[in-house]
Design a protein around this motif. Structure first.
Motif, PDB file in Angstrom:
ATOM      1  N   LEU A  92       9.450   8.709  -6.277  1.00 24.63           N
ATOM      2  CA  LEU A  92      10.312   8.807  -5.097  1.00 24.63           C
ATOM      3  C   LEU A  92      11.256   9.998  -5.203  1.00 24.63           C
ATOM      4  O   LEU A  92      11.493  10.703  -4.218  1.00 24.63           O
ATOM      5  N   ALA A  93      11.792  10.237  -6.400  1.00 24.49           N
ATOM      6  CA  ALA A  93      12.656  11.402  -6.592  1.00 24.49           C
ATOM      7  C   ALA A  93      11.872  12.689  -6.378  1.00 24.49           C
ATOM      8  O   ALA A  93      12.373  13.653  -5.782  1.00 24.49           O
ATOM      9  N   ASN A  94      10.634  12.705  -6.832  1.00 22.97           N
ATOM     10  CA  ASN A  94       9.785  13.887  -6.719  1.00 22.97           C
ATOM     11  C   ASN A  94       9.371  14.155  -5.273  1.00 22.97           C
ATOM     12  O   ASN A  94       9.369  15.305  -4.815  1.00 22.97           O
ATOM     13  N   GLN A  95       9.045  13.112  -4.543  1.00 27.80           N
ATOM     14  CA  GLN A  95       8.441  13.277  -3.222  1.00 27.80           C
ATOM     15  C   GLN A  95       9.433  13.313  -2.063  1.00 27.80           C
ATOM     16  O   GLN A  95       9.030  13.507  -0.915  1.00 27.80           O
ATOM     17  N   THR A  96      10.724  13.125  -2.345  1.00 30.22           N
ATOM     18  CA  THR A  96      11.711  13.147  -1.261  1.00 30.22           C
ATOM     19  C   THR A  96      12.433  14.488  -1.128  1.00 30.22           C
ATOM     20  O   THR A  96      13.276  14.639  -0.243  1.00 30.22           O
ATOM     21  N   SER A  97      12.137  15.455  -1.995  1.00 29.71           N
ATOM     22  CA  SER A  97      12.703  16.791  -1.799  1.00 29.71           C
ATOM     23  C   SER A  97      11.949  17.475  -0.661  1.00 29.71           C
ATOM     24  O   SER A  97      10.766  17.212  -0.428  1.00 29.71           O
ATOM     25  N   ARG A  98      12.623  18.346   0.064  1.00 30.71           N
ATOM     26  CA  ARG A  98      12.016  18.971   1.247  1.00 30.71           C
ATOM     27  C   ARG A  98      10.824  19.840   0.873  1.00 30.71           C
ATOM     28  O   ARG A  98       9.827  19.881   1.599  1.00 30.71           O
ATOM     29  N   LEU A 138       0.832  -1.206   0.000  1.00 36.31           N
ATOM     30  CA  LEU A 138       0.000   0.000   0.000  1.00 36.31           C
ATOM     31  C   LEU A 138       0.867   1.256   0.000  1.00 36.31           C
ATOM     32  O   LEU A 138       0.546   2.240  -0.687  1.00 36.31           O
ATOM     33  N   THR A 139       1.988   1.220   0.736  1.00 31.32           N
ATOM     34  CA  THR A 139       2.893   2.363   0.764  1.00 31.32           C
ATOM     35  C   THR A 139       3.446   2.644  -0.631  1.00 31.32           C
ATOM     36  O   THR A 139       3.471   3.792  -1.095  1.00 31.32           O
ATOM     37  N   LEU A 140       3.890   1.601  -1.335  1.00 34.08           N
ATOM     38  CA  LEU A 140       4.395   1.767  -2.694  1.00 34.08           C
ATOM     39  C   LEU A 140       3.313   2.308  -3.621  1.00 34.08           C
ATOM     40  O   LEU A 140       3.575   3.180  -4.462  1.00 34.08           O
ATOM     41  N   TYR A 141       2.099   1.808  -3.458  1.00 35.48           N
ATOM     42  CA  TYR A 141       0.987   2.285  -4.286  1.00 35.48           C
ATOM     43  C   TYR A 141       0.720   3.771  -4.052  1.00 35.48           C
ATOM     44  O   TYR A 141       0.493   4.537  -4.997  1.00 35.48           O
ATOM     45  N   LEU A 142       0.769   4.200  -2.795  1.00 31.04           N
ATOM     46  CA  LEU A 142       0.467   5.591  -2.468  1.00 31.04           C
ATOM     47  C   LEU A 142       1.495   6.553  -3.047  1.00 31.04           C
ATOM     48  O   LEU A 142       1.174   7.712  -3.332  1.00 31.04           O
ATOM     49  N   PHE A 143       2.741   6.104  -3.215  1.00 33.21           N
ATOM     50  CA  PHE A 143       3.733   6.952  -3.869  1.00 33.21           C
ATOM     51  C   PHE A 143       3.307   7.281  -5.305  1.00 33.21           C
ATOM     52  O   PHE A 143       3.552   8.379  -5.805  1.00 33.21           O
TER      53      PHE A 143
END
Length: 297
Positions: free
Chosen positions: A70-76, A21-26
């Motif tokens: 993941l690249a998009n959502q890990t920036s501050r 579910l976590t992977l899906y939500l990304f």
């Protein structure tokens, strides 16, 4: 002993479900906007596609999309924006830590490159190109200016579609004429209309210092949608030699979406119009299927 074993199985099953579910939500918000249209495009462009290669194509596309997300959502700045606009995502909801997400980003990158290498040099190089583009876009602020954002988004889609098309095909060494035409059309359409996703995010982009087309040219950007969507719809009907009913449907849909972008301008309006834009894009990306499998080209 039996009860302990059953409890361990339940914990493991719960952990697997949690992680899936976590992977899906990304990737949740990009399933309808990217994954489904590109999957249809790839399968439509692939000659002699079979179910096995189609499933491999879908898995490869999802892995590449996960890396992008993941690249998009890990920036501050993204974490801060998502906490307001998309609180269901794994980082703002607390399902995963930032450090864990960064590690997962590089795991997805390495896994994608390894998988691509198994399909041969051409698909591996496509994956390398896509990975380099992601770094330029997210880590070197390539998406902060409207021109580079549009061009890099269009190029990213093209890498995405090219890799998916080759994997879906039985011959993974070359593109046939239909696939080449489809990729060129896709590149041109996205380079001139991908700003569709920016209208609803104007406030967040302005706060983050991004200079997207709707921010820099608030009036002209609306005109681009008003004219480009019907215009591309006419061109698509001609290129794919649609019959009168199909051609009319594509043109009407494109005209409605373009008219909505020009006329209805609240954030809520733009959210609904972007939903319709993705419907139009899904139709546009599905047209190679019509040409390949129904016209016999």
């Amino acid at each position: 002993m039996s009860s302990y074993f059953n409890a361990a199985l339940l914990i493991r099953a719960g952990s697997i479900r949690y992680n899936i579910l976590t992977l899906y939500l990304f990737s949740r918000t990009d399933i309808k906007t990217t994954f489904l249209p590109v999957t249809l495009f790839s399968i439509g462009c692939a000659p002699a596609c079979n179910m096995g290669s189609a499933l491999q194509c879908m898995f490869w596309l999802w892995l590449q999309l996960l890396h992008f997300n993941l690249a998009n959502q890990t920036s501050r700045t993204s974490v801060e924006e998502d906490s307001k606009n998309k609180p269901f995502r794994p980082l703002p909801s607390g399902r995963i830590t930032l450090q864990q997400a960064i590690i997962l980003r590089y795991i997805s990158l390495i896994s994608g490159l390894a998988l691509s290498a198994m399909y041969g040099l051409r698909i591996f190089l496509i994956n390398v190109g896509f990975a380099v583009l992601i770094v330029m876009y997210h880590d070197f602020q390539g998406g902060s200016h409207w021109l580079s954002k549009n061009l890099m988004n269009a190029a990213g889609y093209c890498f995405f579609e090219a890799g998916g098309t080759l994997i879906a095909a039985c011959d993974r060494q070359r593109f046939d004429d239909l696939a080449k035409w489809s990729l060129m059309m896709s590149l041109a359409i996205l380079a001139t209309t991908i700003q569709a996703q920016d209208f609803q995010d104007r406030e967040g982009d302005r706060t983050a210092g991004r200079r997207t087309l709707p921010i820099v040219f608030p009036v002209i950007s609306r005109y681009t949608m008003l004219f480009c969507l019907p215009g591309w719809s006419v061109i698509l009907g001609h290129v794919w030699q649609l019959d009168l009913m199909a051609r009319s449907a594509v043109i009407i849909l494109g005209t409605i979406v373009g008219f909505r972008y020009f006329t209805f301008r609240t954030v809520r309006d733009d959210e609904w119009t972007y939903f319709l834009y993705n419907g139009w894009l899904l139709v546009a990306f599905s047209l190679p299927i019509y040409s390949r499998h129904f016209r016999g080209d």
